[in-house]
Each structure stands twice: as structure tokens, then as C-alpha cells.
Design an enzyme around this catalytic site. Structure first.
Site, PDB file in Angstrom:
ATOM      1  N   HIS A 223      -1.457   3.566   6.765  1.00  0.00           N
ATOM      2  CA  HIS A 223      -2.517   2.615   7.091  1.00  0.00           C
ATOM      3  C   HIS A 223      -3.894   3.266   7.060  1.00  0.00           C
ATOM      4  O   HIS A 223      -4.828   2.767   6.454  1.00  0.00           O
ATOM      5  CB  HIS A 223      -2.285   2.013   8.476  1.00  0.00           C
ATOM      6  CG  HIS A 223      -3.481   1.278   8.971  1.00  0.00           C
ATOM      7  ND1 HIS A 223      -3.853   0.067   8.439  1.00  0.00           N
ATOM      8  CD2 HIS A 223      -4.417   1.598   9.900  1.00  0.00           C
ATOM      9  CE1 HIS A 223      -4.968  -0.328   9.032  1.00  0.00           C
ATOM     10  NE2 HIS A 223      -5.328   0.570   9.915  1.00  0.00           N
TER      11      HIS A 223
ATOM     12  N   ARG B 231       0.861  -1.195   0.000  1.00  0.00           N
ATOM     13  CA  ARG B 231       0.000   0.000   0.000  1.00  0.00           C
ATOM     14  C   ARG B 231       0.889   1.234   0.000  1.00  0.00           C
ATOM     15  O   ARG B 231       1.816   1.344   0.794  1.00  0.00           O
ATOM     16  CB  ARG B 231      -0.975  -0.016   1.173  1.00  0.00           C
ATOM     17  CG  ARG B 231      -0.372   0.036   2.555  1.00  0.00           C
ATOM     18  CD  ARG B 231      -1.402   0.365   3.643  1.00  0.00           C
ATOM     19  NE  ARG B 231      -1.014  -0.155   4.952  1.00  0.00           N
ATOM     20  CZ  ARG B 231      -0.087   0.368   5.740  1.00  0.00           C
ATOM     21  NH1 ARG B 231       0.589   1.439   5.362  1.00  0.00           N
ATOM     22  NH2 ARG B 231       0.194  -0.181   6.902  1.00  0.00           N
TER      23      ARG B 231
ATOM     24  N   TYR C  49       7.365   2.864  10.533  1.00  0.00           N
ATOM     25  CA  TYR C  49       7.700   1.444  10.541  1.00  0.00           C
ATOM     26  C   TYR C  49       8.296   0.975   9.219  1.00  0.00           C
ATOM     27  O   TYR C  49       8.568  -0.209   9.069  1.00  0.00           O
ATOM     28  CB  TYR C  49       6.444   0.629  10.871  1.00  0.00           C
ATOM     29  CG  TYR C  49       5.262   1.029  10.033  1.00  0.00           C
ATOM     30  CD1 TYR C  49       5.067   0.493   8.767  1.00  0.00           C
ATOM     31  CD2 TYR C  49       4.356   1.997  10.487  1.00  0.00           C
ATOM     32  CE1 TYR C  49       4.014   0.892   7.977  1.00  0.00           C
ATOM     33  CE2 TYR C  49       3.297   2.402   9.705  1.00  0.00           C
ATOM     34  CZ  TYR C  49       3.127   1.848   8.446  1.00  0.00           C
ATOM     35  OH  TYR C  49       2.085   2.257   7.664  1.00  0.00           O
TER      36      TYR C  49
HETATM   37  C1  LIG Z   1     -10.060  -7.615  15.050  1.00  0.00           C
HETATM   38  C2  LIG Z   1      -9.388  -6.364  14.710  1.00  0.00           C
HETATM   39  N1  LIG Z   1      -8.185  -6.092  15.243  1.00  0.00           N
HETATM   40  C3  LIG Z   1      -7.556  -4.940  14.958  1.00  0.00           C
HETATM   41  C4  LIG Z   1      -8.123  -4.024  14.114  1.00  0.00           C
HETATM   42  C5  LIG Z   1      -7.441  -2.694  13.819  1.00  0.00           C
HETATM   43  N2  LIG Z   1      -6.885  -2.767  12.482  1.00  0.00           N
HETATM   44  C6  LIG Z   1      -7.583  -2.321  11.424  1.00  0.00           C
HETATM   45  S1  LIG Z   1      -6.822  -2.649   9.991  1.00  0.00           S
HETATM   46  C7  LIG Z   1      -5.519  -3.370  10.785  1.00  0.00           C
HETATM   47  C8  LIG Z   1      -4.402  -3.927   9.998  1.00  0.00           C
HETATM   48  C9  LIG Z   1      -4.852  -5.069   9.159  1.00  0.00           C
HETATM   49  O1  LIG Z   1      -3.794  -5.599   8.461  1.00  0.00           O
HETATM   50  P1  LIG Z   1      -4.019  -6.491   7.189  1.00  0.00           P
HETATM   51  O2  LIG Z   1      -4.935  -7.608   7.509  1.00  0.00           O
HETATM   52  O3  LIG Z   1      -2.685  -6.838   6.652  1.00  0.00           O
HETATM   53  O4  LIG Z   1      -4.784  -5.551   6.169  1.00  0.00           O
HETATM   54  P2  LIG Z   1      -4.261  -4.193   5.514  1.00  0.00           P
HETATM   55  O5  LIG Z   1      -4.652  -3.082   6.405  1.00  0.00           O
HETATM   56  O6  LIG Z   1      -2.800  -4.304   5.343  1.00  0.00           O
HETATM   57  O7  LIG Z   1      -4.984  -4.122   4.217  1.00  0.00           O
HETATM   58  C10 LIG Z   1      -5.703  -3.342  12.146  1.00  0.00           C
HETATM   59  C11 LIG Z   1      -4.751  -3.882  13.133  1.00  0.00           C
HETATM   60  C12 LIG Z   1      -9.387  -4.339  13.582  1.00  0.00           C
HETATM   61  N3  LIG Z   1     -10.043  -3.494  12.784  1.00  0.00           N
HETATM   62  N4  LIG Z   1      -9.978  -5.512  13.877  1.00  0.00           N
END
Ligand SMILES: Cc1ncc(C[n+]2csc(CCOP(=O)(O)OP(=O)(O)O)c2C)c(N)n1
Ligand SMILES: Cc1ncc(C[n+]2csc(CCOP(=O)(O)OP(=O)(O)O)c2C)c(N)n1
Ligand SMILES: [Mg+2]
Ligand SMILES: [Mg+2]
Lengths: 328, 329, 329, 328
Positions: A251, A247, A259
Site C-alpha cells: 500500500h 497494485r 492481507y
Molecule cells: C479519509 C481517509 N481515510 C483513510 C485514509 C488512509 N488511507 C490512505 S489510502 C487508503 C486506502 C485507500 O483505498 P482505495 O480507495 O482502494 O485506494 P488504493 O490505495 O487501493 O489505490 C487509506 C485507508 C485516508 N488517506 N483518508
């Protein structure tokens, strides 16, 4: 993973250019959202998929209208690729009555159940068992559709990943688990959060095929998904696909990106842009030229401007709607 | 009319609906030849086969999500969780997904599923297998919450729940499974959202749920011998709650005792008591409302301790006496 | 005295305890260089290093269990869950394990952990990121539950929580993170189980929690101009609850309004209202108790709808008026 | 998996006979519990590990007093193997004040935290992340102990398995995940509930070693656990061990065992009894003879009778204890 795959034979020139258009739509949609967020004109939070256009577009390219997807918090691309109307998407981000969720859901909950988008999800990993349930319906009702479940590298450490895939495997369901490994969760690098090279290799824990694919190569994504789709349609059960991507943006709205390094970001932006990659391949193959490509780009850009106008002109939901839609 | 047990009534509701509607199916752990941890699904896999009586791996969050996803795409799943304590592993799917999907999606999509699960203490299964967490679910908009106290209600309410287009949490009580009542054959419905006056009386209203209903009736019987006429109301469904029936009764009796097995602190009894304290019945109250509920302890293993952790008939009798010995406020 | 924000106060409590006690550490998602979803741990990994500010995979149930296990073996973990909604994924570890271990083991073992987590709406994060589920935790014996409403209380209560030998659920409110108050440097404690009278008054008691405390104070300010003297009580800790302070206040004012952001139905306000309806304060009540809480809807995304889903200053003012316009019962 | 392993060199004859005694204790303890349950003299529910004595005894044989275990609902064997007093265990099942949990916990919650038994667990998979936390303490406090985490085949489909092992792997913690694959959950056969041959193979999903071992061969279990233990003690991180075994009894008190065949049961009882296996090996190696073996057996049997007498003579907890021990 690094071999150059062939252009998909089943796809006409028109279809390929349509996909180019779609990828530009995805990019401009999220660029626009970013801009409006920065200006404080959109509320809440949002997760942008700029740089990941090829996974969304490639995975959905092989699906038909009956096929279903479950999406994630980073779901605008999936949504567009599954055929959503960018006007209504933008209206949702503007929290308007004309939005997909009448302004009640926002970025993390856009869904279009009737057209097979079972919804984005604010819970990391939350959509995985839901996709399994959707696939179960297909099996029990003898329907021909396949369910494609998007999730991230971070989600692959949630229990729901494990439980969901195991279920789908023992029930031999028509579902594709599509992991967009963009290298990071919110900030946690996949290298620190798992101890293996490829998330795709986790497929072995469930006795299903795992495929690792170059996620910024639309054609590689199409090829892998096509293979999984055929397996699912033919009763061969689930597949886990891992598509490596990146990406470009932070975030979510406030991310200093401490990071990761600027060099890493630059590399992905300049060397691995999925749109540049696609343009090069299509031009190389003589299926388009720079002028046409530019037109496609501008066309998409204008559609997003129009979506903003649509959203801005749309009414706010009435306060009466607060208490409706809780129960069916 | 023939009498059948509560467990049989639950089974019959499922079987009759499954005969009628191909979209209805059950999933859960060990519900196949084992018949479920409490034998409720016994015999069903023989009739309906393993596709529609679907044994699952031990994966509460996965199977809850599978129920949600299948409901969202046109099935009407009944999910059996072996013990209601295990909702703790499935809560994301139940309350973040099932309960909210329709609202988040702006009124599109629906999740017609029933989560059936046995709750309560009294079996010596100790702290992790004896809880009554129904108030958690009652707090969540988007869910309906049902707690039948006898076999007749169980069958009629379960049929209503299966036919409902929303996620319904259906609490069965382990100690009720073996209790018999007259139950008609064939489909009938007990409406969701209608309390039942299990016994009429004019002196004091006792609102009781689940296993506390038979206990309250027993208390009422004893108190009747002293000339005290207790009205026993079973809400049957916590969400939606039939507030009017309770308000009318309290307005008539002027005295209210609420009793449930669940821990008293922040239990559903607090909702009922507060609802009355806010309602027009407040002006008719002749004594403070009394709540009885479980003590603020995990359920212990020792049978005597276990019994004393939750209200017993004696406690209800005492509470009624206490409320009657109060002068009007 | 210097003023710092609520988020800074939380961070300072953790940092000061971590400097003092090597057994204290934090774990959670993105709490390292990212500083946590709300920036609360910003700078801490630089001071304490990645061993003691421990970034975790996205595995709420796993990390909650790791906190439990490390607490049981001698550490004092602080677990940050990014949003309190995600407790739904960790509930088994929190309520079946952490809360019950000591009791189940007959008084041996202890689980000195703090689960810190931001709750509440108002940020446009919609239904799955905006809940207030504190009543769930308050219902569970074995847990302590804290909800500070300002920076001073947040620091002092968090220090008490870290020093407590039991599992403590510590709810932070997202909209409070940026609010400043005078906060002393160095370790000080706000006792767990002591309510705070945030404003004295004689006409009506308003019990408010978390973000509703500043709102209630604002309402009180406005009402003061009309000559209505509102007493605002912040319980600060839901478990244990300082019942006496509330009972005394209501006995004095004769009127009670309870307000929280959490859904009204079966919210903790029901516990407070019922506790009063059962207490000696009942006899002093001059009007029905009023509860204000969130509407029975998932939190919507649209900012106007979102605002109307939970009580606002205007609603508190109205409730106070309503209770004062009642004749004595 | 089927090769015959050597007798463990580090174990003296006395130690081996002690283990024989322990295995008999486990067997008779659970046989006795079964009997008392059937007679309605024990309350609640219970899960017996008759037939699985070698996994409990073998895994704990290599641990020292500082090492810790987490156990399961089927935990009597683990408990005895970690050195618990059978009197206090039996008293707990009789719900007496002298029981390990003062009668508050019962079969599913026996723990002896001070001596490294962090407790049985009524939640399938619930102990896995707790073991990870215990291992984290060892790492953070620089303590030398290793944590061994028992769980079943059924538990390996829970999200907690996935999350726990992934955590331990990325943190490189001194923990051994010990799966007692007794072929069934409550009734669900591992063959229907997973789609892979060996649960041990799931280790690959976390980049840690996986070992599959004959669970009814005490010496094979000792060898595998010893290897994992050394790895953990030397900073080599977690290991997943799968030990194949079988429970002779039903899942819990009321189990018609319709999900398996009488033949299968007979095979395991007659061909694979871990105690017969051990006796043969020791006699073959000249470390014991039939008379001595018989004495060991009778000695264990008598200890269990004494435990019953102890339990029966113990007082009931007072009602006052109901509300104590909730908070520390
Ligand atoms: C159960 C849960 N834990 C934590 C979060 C907070 N959170 C939102 S997106 C994210 C990162 C997710 O990473 P990934 O699955 O790799 O998806 P990306 O954001 O990289 O598309 C986190 C920790 C959440 N929304 N739901
Ligand atoms: C979370 C959870 N789900 C279900 C149960 C009910 N249950 C108790 S034991 C058991 C089977 C466990 O199988 P396995 O892990 O293989 O252990 P085994 O009983 O074979 O030793 C089940 C389903 C439970 N106690 N906890
Ligand atoms: Mg990612
Ligand atoms: Mg097993």
C-alpha cells in the site's frame, strides 16, 4: 467483462505507441520512486501504481487538454497520463523548488490546474465532490469539458462517494466516476469491505449507468471511458466505471502485505501484467514488434533516469517560501 | 437612509453581486422557493432561477466539495449551510481541501468561495443547532473568518468576501437576522481585516463579536450612566484579525474584557486575550484580562437555561466592574 | 524497569484492558493483520480475533457513529482513526453526538468511548496528514482530551480513558511512537486532569504538550548550562486542565512560555495563556506571556520547511531568553 | 406495493385496537404541539408527523421491549410507538424538569435509552451509524435485540446513510433501516433530490434486501417490518425498508409550503389518511365499529389534554441544572 475488445479505431499506430510509452513511463516512475524510498532518499510516504498502468493511461487517453481529472493518493499514473512533465513530478517528490508544488505538496498533492489536473488528494474520497464541482462549472459556464474522477475501491465506502455521485446524477453533470478497484484499500479487501460483486453496480443507486471493465486491458478501459465521455459530452450525465486491477506493491512504504497471498500477487504479476497484455495485442495486430517495443521501454526508462537527474540538480525551496502561497 | 434587516442586507449583497458577476451563484439546502431555513435567500430563485440559486440534496460534504471544485475551476460559489453546526459534516472539504489547496499546489489554483452559515443560540433549537464554532475555522490557515454584528457590516463584508479569492467563512447570527440598520443600496465594501470601534471610551476596552456587540453596547450605555466610559471594539473579522486597533485601545484604557457567545474554553477570546498579553499593551494593563464566553455545556433547550449558557448584558457589566475594581498590577 | 516504546505502551494498555474487560474492543481501518497505519495494533488481532479487533471499511463517519452507538448500548469501544486529520470526516458523530448525548438526554445514557488518533507533523506526509487539531476537541463541552508525551503517561492515561464513562479523545504523536520509557507491566492509571511537572525550575515556566515536551526538556537542559532553571509542565490532559499546577508554577517563576506544535493562532496555548492572564498568577507575571506554536501555514512536504513550520528546541530557548530579558511589568 | 395485505395474524383484536389508540395519540400529540407552537407557548422548533402515524406505529408494533430504535428530528411518533409516556414527552416540549430530558433536549432529542429509544436526532442521518453501533453491541454481546433505525428520504442522500448501511451489511448486523419517504426533505422533493424511483432500491448497493411498502397502510408496514425483523433475529442481517408516506403539516414551524401543491396535500389528507384506512379495514373485518373507534379517538384526545395539564403543572428546571449532566 472478459471478451476481448477491438483496438480503438480512432487511435493511430503512433498514438497507441505513445500510450505504450506512457505506460512504461508510469511503471518506471513508480519503480524509481520505490527504489529511492527504500534507500531513504525520498521523504514522507508514497503510494505506487505499478500494475495499474492501464487504468490511468486508458482513462486519460480519450480526454482532451480541456478535460479535467481529479486524482488520488495513488496518483502518479493519472498525472503522467494527463500529460505531466516527469521531471517536475520527480522534483516534487524530491521536495525541490522546481517541483509541481514547489516542494510543498509532495506525492499526494501533485496538481496542474491549468492543464486540467485538479490534483491528487490525501483524503480518500476527497476528490469526488470536487470533481462534481468542476463538472458543475462546465455546465454553468457552458464549457465543453468533461471531468474524470479517479478513486479507489476503498473510497467507494466513503460518504463522499455517495453524496458526490448523487449530486452529479440529479444535476446531470458531465463527469465520469472512475473507480480503480485494485482489490484492496490499505489492507482491507474489497470482498470484506463491501457485500457486492461489483462496485460498478452501485451506479443503480443513483440512476446512472455503471460499467465494469477489465482494468488491465488498456483497450477495454479506452472503450468504456470513450462511451462514458460521449455520454457526458452529449448531456447524458455521469457514468460510473469500475476497472478491476491490482497494485503490485504494498500500500505504501511499510507494508508486509500479510492481507494477501503470494500466489495472488504472482498471478497478477505474471498473468495480468497490463504491459505484457498490451505488447501482445499490438504485436499480434502487427502494429509493433519486439524490437520497437523494447526501444519504447528503454526510452521511457531513460526519461525517468533523466527526471531523477533533473530533480537532484534542482534547488531546495528557500525558507522564505514557507509562509507564501497560503492566500491568493 | 433606509433601514433594512441583517437578513435583507445579506440577501442584497448576494443579489447585487449576482447581477454584476455571472460567476457568482449560491448553492445550499432549501434555498429555492423555501428561501432557506432563515429566509435569507427568499425571492432569489425567482430572480436568478434554479441554476444560480441551486437547491441541493441534504449532503453537506458533497455540496461543500462541489463548491470547492466549482471555485477551483472558475466559479465564485456561495455555499449556504443551514446551521453552522453542520460544518461538522463538511469540515474535510473546508479545511483539508479548500483551505489548503493553494498551498499544497505550490501557489497554483485558488478557491474563491464563501461559506455562509447561521450560528448561535437563543432560538430554542438546542444542542445540535445552536453552536458557535467559529474558533475552529479561525485556527485553520488558509481560511478567512468573518462575523458581522450588524446589517451594514454584513452587506459590506459579504461583498468583500465574495470578491475575495480565498475561501471565506461567513458567520451570520440568528438573533441578528431581524435587526435593522441603515444600509446603502449598491455595492460597497467593508474591508476584511479591519476592526470597528463601535463606541469610544477611555476606561475599559470591551472586545465583542457577533451578537455580543449589541449586548456590549447596551452594557456600555448602562455603565455610561455610572460614569464609566467603555470602548467597544468589534473585530468583525477573526482572520485576519486587526490586532493593532485592539492593542491601541487597550494601551489607552489599560483594561480589557473579551466577550463572545462561543464556549469560553479555547474560544477565540483566548486568542485575543493572549495576543494582548503578548503585545506591547501588556505593559499598560492595570488589571487581569477578563474573558466572557459560553459555559462549558451543550446549549440546552429550556429558554432560561439557554440564556444562562451564554453571556448576557448583566455579565458584561459585572466584568467591567470587576476589572475596574482591580488595583493596577 | 523494562523500557518499551510509546506505541507498545498504547498497545499494552489496550491489550491489558481487553483481557480484563470483554466489553472493550477496537475498531478502525487496517487495524487487523496490517496492524494499523503506525503499527500500534500489531499482533492484537492474532490474540483477540477479528470480532474484537475489528477492521472497518474506509468510512470515518460511519465507524465513529458505530462506536457511539455501541458505547451507548453497553460496549467500551476504542476507535482508531488513522490520522487525526480525518476527524474532519467524523466530527458530527464526535461532537454533535458523542459529546452531547448525555446532556441532551437530561443525564441519561453514557458514551464510554475512546478515540485514539495520531497527530502531528514531522513525517513528510504533508498538509492533509500532519495537523494538530486538538484545540477543536478541547473547545467542545462533553469531551475529554488527552495528549500524552511519553510511553509511561500514554499507557496510564489510556487505561484511565478506557475506564472513563465519557467520550475521550486521545491524541498520540507520530514522532513519539518510537520513543522509549520505563513502563510497568500490568494495569496502572495516570489520572485524567493532573498535569505533570516534568522538570522543576524557578526562573521560568514552560508549558508544553505532546512532542513539545521532549523538546522543552532538551531546551531546559541547554538553558541549565547557562544557569537558567526552567520548570517544564506537561498538562497531559487538555480537558480537564489542571489549572492549579500551572498557576502555582507561574506564581513562583513569574514567567510563562507556552509551546505546542499546533498552529499558534487560536491554538490551545491561547487558552493556557489566557487562563493565566485571568488568574491570580497575573499579579506575579514579570514579563508578557510568550506563546509558541505552529506557523499559520498548512504543513509543507519539504523536510526543512516542515521543520520550520513548527517550534523547535532553538525557538524555545529563544523564547525563554526573550522572556527573561524583560523587565518586570 | 399496492396489493392489500392481510391483517397480521399474530395480532389480537385488543392489540390492533391498542395500535389504533397509539396512532390517535400520535396524531393528537402533534396536533396539540402544532397548536401550542402557533400560540407561541412552545419554544424552539418542532417537526410534526401528522399523516405519518402508520409508519411509526407499524414499524414499532413488531418490536419487543428489548429491541431498540433510533429516531429523527420528526420523532414524536416513533417515541410514542416505542412506548413513551406522553406526559413526559409533552413536559419535555414545555421544557420542564419532568420531561424526558429534564428540559435540556426538547423535541429533537427525546430519548429513553433504558426502554430502547436511543434518541431522536437533530442531525439528518446522524442516527444511522448509531443504530449500526447498537446492532454491533447486540452481535458482540450475543443479545437478542434488533435495532430499527428511522430516517427520512432526505437523509438517504447523506454520506452517513451510505457508510452506515455498508457497515451493517459487511458485518451482517441485526438492524432494520426504515426510511420514511414522506416525499420531501425540508422543501426538496425526493424526485429532484434523487434520480431513482425507490429509495428502497438502494439496498442493492449493499447487497441487502430492499422492500418498498405503502407507508400509510399500517398492516403493510407491519408485514414488511416483521419480515425484516425475523431476518435480523435469525442472523440474516440488515434490511432496508422504504415506506411511502406524506407529512400533512409544513416542515417545521414556518413553512409556506410553496414547494408543493394544495391538490397534492388534499389528495393525501383525504384519500390516504392512515387512520381512515385503518378504521375501514378494522370495521370491514368486523373487529371494531364506529362507536368503539370514536371512543378510542376521544380517549387518545383526552390523554393528550391530560399531558398538557401535566406539562403545564410541572416545574421549570432549576438554573443549577445548567451545568450538570455534561459528564457521566
Ligand atoms: C479519509 C481517509 N481515510 C483513510 C485514509 C488512509 N488511507 C490512505 S489510502 C487508503 C486506502 C485507500 O483505498 P482505495 O480507495 O482502494 O485506494 P488504493 O490505495 O487501493 O489505490 C487509506 C485507508 C485516508 N488517506 N483518508
Ligand atoms: C445534517 C443536517 N442537514 C440539514 C438539516 C436541516 N434539516 C432538518 S430536517 C431536514 C429535512 C430532512 O428530510 P427527511 O430526511 O426527508 O426527513 P423529514 O423531515 O421529511 O421527516 C433538513 C434539511 C439537519 N438538521 N441536519
Ligand atoms: Mg484499492
Ligand atoms: Mg422526508
Amino acid at each position: 467483462m472478459n471478451k476481448q475488445v477491438e483496438l480503438p479505431k480512432a487511435f493511430s499506430k503512433e498514438r497507441l505507441l505513445e500510450l505504450a510509452h506512457q505506460m512504461w513511463l508510469i511503471r518506471y516512475f513508480d519503480e524509481k520512486v520505490d527504489e529511492f524510498f527504500a534507500r531513504g532518499l525520498i521523504h514522507g510516504t508514497t503510494h505506487l501504481c505499478v500494475g495499474q498502468e492501464a487504468t490511468a493511461a486508458g482513462a486519460c487517453a480519450v480526454l482532451n487538454e480541456q478535460d479535467k481529472i481529479t486524482s488520488t493518493h495513488r496518483g502518479h499514473g493519472h498525472c503522467i497520463a494527463k500529460g505531466a512533465d516527469v521531471n517536475r513530478m520527480m522534483a516534487e517528490l524530491f521536495a525541490r523548488e522546481t517541483g509541481y508544488c514547489k516542494g510543498k505538496g509532495g506525492s499526494m498533492h501533485i496538481a496542474d490546474v491549468d492543464r486540467g489536473n485538479l490534483g491528487a488528494n490525501g483524503i480518500v474520497g476527497g476528490g469526488i465532490p470536487i470533481a462534481v464541482g468542476s463538472a458543475l462549472t462546465a455546465k454553468m459556464k457552458n464549457l465543453d469539458y468533461v471531468t474524470l474522477c479517479f478513486f479507489g475501491d476503498g473510497a467507494s465506502n466513503e460518504g463522499s462517494f455517495h453524496e458526490g455521485i448523487n449530486l452529479a446524477s440529479v444535476w446531470n453533470l458531465p463527469v465520469i466516476f472512475f473507480c480503480e478497484n485494485n482489490q484492496y484499500g490499505m489492507s482491507g479487501s474489497v470482498k470484506e469491505m463491501t457485500n457486492i460483486e461489483n462496485i460498478g453496480d452501485r451506479a443503480a443507486a443513483y440512476g446512472i449507468p455503471g460499467i465494469v471493465v477489465e482494468g488491465n486491458d488498456l483497450f477495454a478501459v479506452i472503450e468504456a471511458t470513450q462511451e462514458a465521455l460521449e455520454r457526458a459530452r452529449n448531456g447524458g450525465g455521469p457514468t460510473l466505471i469500475e476497472a478491476k486491477t491490482y497494485r503490485w506493491k504494498g500500500h505504501s512504504k511499510s507494508d508486509a502485505k500479510k492481507y494477501r497471498t503470494k500466489e495472488e500477487e504472482r498471478f497478477w504479476r505474471t498473468e495480468k501484467d497490463p504491459l505484457v497484455f498490451m505488447a501482445n495485442r499490438l504485436i499480434e495486430a502487427g502494429l509493433t514488434d519486439e524490437q520497437e517495443w523494447e526501444n519504447i521501454r528503454l526510452q521511457a526508462k531513460e526519461e525517468i533516469e533523466a527526471a531523477v537527474r533533473y530533480a537532484e540538480a534542482s534547488p531546495q525551496p528557500s525558507l522564505d517560501s514557507l509562509e507564501t502561497d497560503v492566500y491568493a | 437612509m433606509r433601514e433594512i434587516t441583517y437578513a435583507e442586507a445579506v440577501r442584497e449583497a448576494m443579489s447585487e453581486k449576482m447581477r454584476e458577476d455571472q460567476d457568482v451563484f449560491i448553492l445550499g439546502e432549501d434555498i429555492g422557493v423555501y428561501g432557506g431555513a432563515f429566509g435569507v435567500t427568499r425571492g432569489m430563485i425567482e430572480e436568478f432561477g434554479p441554476e444560480r440559486v441551486r437547491n441541493t440534496p441534504i449532503s453537506e460534504s458533497g455540496i461543500a466539495g462541489a463548491a470547492v471544485g466549482s471555485a477551483l475551476t472558475g466559479m465564485r460559489p456561495i455555499l449556504e449551510l443551514q446551521f453552522s453546526d453542520f460544518i461538522t459534516i463538511a469540515t474535510d472539504q473546508i479545511i483539508n481541501q479548500a483551505a489548503k489547496i493553494r498551498y499544497m499546489y505550490g501557489g497554483k489554483g485558488k478557491v474563491p468561495m464563501v461559506l455562509r452559515t447561521p450560528a448561535g443560540s437563543g432560538t430554542g433549537a438546542a444542542a445540535q443547532h445552536s453552536q458557535s464554532l467559529e474558533v475552529w475555522m479561525a485556527h485553520i490557515p488558509g481560511l478567512k473568518v468573518i462575523q458581522p454584528s450588524n446589517a451594514y457590516d454584513a452587506k459590506g463584508l459579504l461583498i468583500s468576501a465574495i470578491e475575495d479569492d480565498n475561501p471565506v467563512i461567513f458567520y451570520e447570527h440568528k438573533l441578528l437576522y431581524g435587526m435593522k440598520a441603515e444600509v446603502p443600496e449598491g455595492l460597497y465594501r467593508v474591508p476584511i481585516g479591519q476592526a470597528d470601534i463601535k463606541r469610544e471610551g477611555k476606561d475599559v476596552t470591551v472586545v465583542a463579536t457577533a451578537i455580543m456587540v449589541p449586548k456590549a453596547l447596551q452594557a456600555a450605555e448602562t455603565l455610561a450612566k455610572e460614569g464609566i466610559q467603555v470602548e467597544v471594539i468589534d473585530p468583525r473579522t477573526l482572520v485576519p484579525l486587526d490586532e493593532q486597533t485592539i492593542i491601541s485601545s487597550v494601551s489607552k484604557t489599560g483594561r480589557l474584557v473579551v466577550v463572545h457567545e462561543s464556549v469560553k474554553r479555547a474560544g477565540y477570546g483566548a486568542e485575543i486575550a493572549s495576543m494582548i498579553a503578548e503585545s506591547e499593551a501588556f505593559d499598560y494593563l492595570d488589571a487581569p484580562i477578563q474573558r466572557l464566553g459560553g459555559k462549558a455545556v451543550p446549549i440546552p433547550y429550556n429558554p432560561e437555561l439557554e440564556k444562562h449558557a451564554v453571556p448576557q448584558v448583566e455579565d458584561i457589566i459585572q466584568a467591567v466592574h470587576a476589572t475596574l475594581n482591580r488595583e493596577g498590577a
